[in-house]
Design a protein around this motif. Sequence first.
Motif: not given
Length: 326
Positions: A266-276
């Motif tokens: 999950a951490i691999r895509t988490r940053l993009d999701e958080n920033y969005a």
Amino acid sequence: MRWLAAGFVVTGLVFGAGAALAQTSWEMPTEYPETAIPGEGVASFAGLVNERAGGRLTIKPSFDAKRGIKSAQMIAAVQKGEVAAGDAFAGALGAVDPLFGLSSLPFLATSIADARRLTDLARPAYAKKLAGFGQKILYTTPWPASGIWSKAPLDSAAALTGLSIRTYDATSTAVMNAAGAKAANLSFADAMPKVKDGSVVAVLSSGDGGAGRNLWDFLPNFTEVNYAMPISLATVNLAAYEALPADLRQIVDAAAKETEARQWTAIRTRLDENYARMRANKVAIRAEVPPDVAQALAKAGRGAVEDWRHRAGPDGAALLDQYEKK
């Protein structure tokens, strides 16, 4: 009476085939919201166990420190049997033993690959320490890299001077103070009232924890300083675990293994999701850190790492040396 001290409760007896079947319930709290990545881990682990145990073992998760237990208190709570299991931010556990602060050392592991390697390297040492507190690791959860949420833009090193900032462990407190800020080591539960009343105007956290707590309502700026990519540890009372029948222990082990794999995927895509989500809530994200800010933090960070090396003793120093060999 070992089962009472172990932190689980026999809630009823079901009789079948001439044998008694104990129904066991484990509480598993975290101080973070269900939407933060550690909260998702607790919910995922509980869901897997509850689905597979056929009612013989039930995990009861709780979030947002509703159980009144914050990360720094979790090891003691699990050891005493106040709860059977729990999730805690490892940096806060540095107050229990400096070794647990390894993952949150500044600018040491700031990528997923480095955080994974550091966690794998340190896991046997974590397990040994936790065994001394009567518990075992269930799984680990990586956090997205920590940045600085602030009321005003962090546009120069001068903005660090006197900055009232929430930090999350002793090391980050020392780093921010050395950089000129006025730092306070606070759990999220304790920090949010101070953020709301304006006595804390900056928070060291990932976009994940901040997103879960709606920091954007008060601190509309986020500077991507990539301070650290720390972990949380989920543990279980060893006596409670060992009291389970073998098949239930296998269910717990399998659920823990699957949860750990889920968290690190999950951490691999988490940053993009958080920033969005942050941008949708009008957060100004600064990816280009002002050079003098980066320099001030890096200088303060080097001193903190060396201080940790001394406090953690020979075993901690050896882990750090092994990791830094790359």
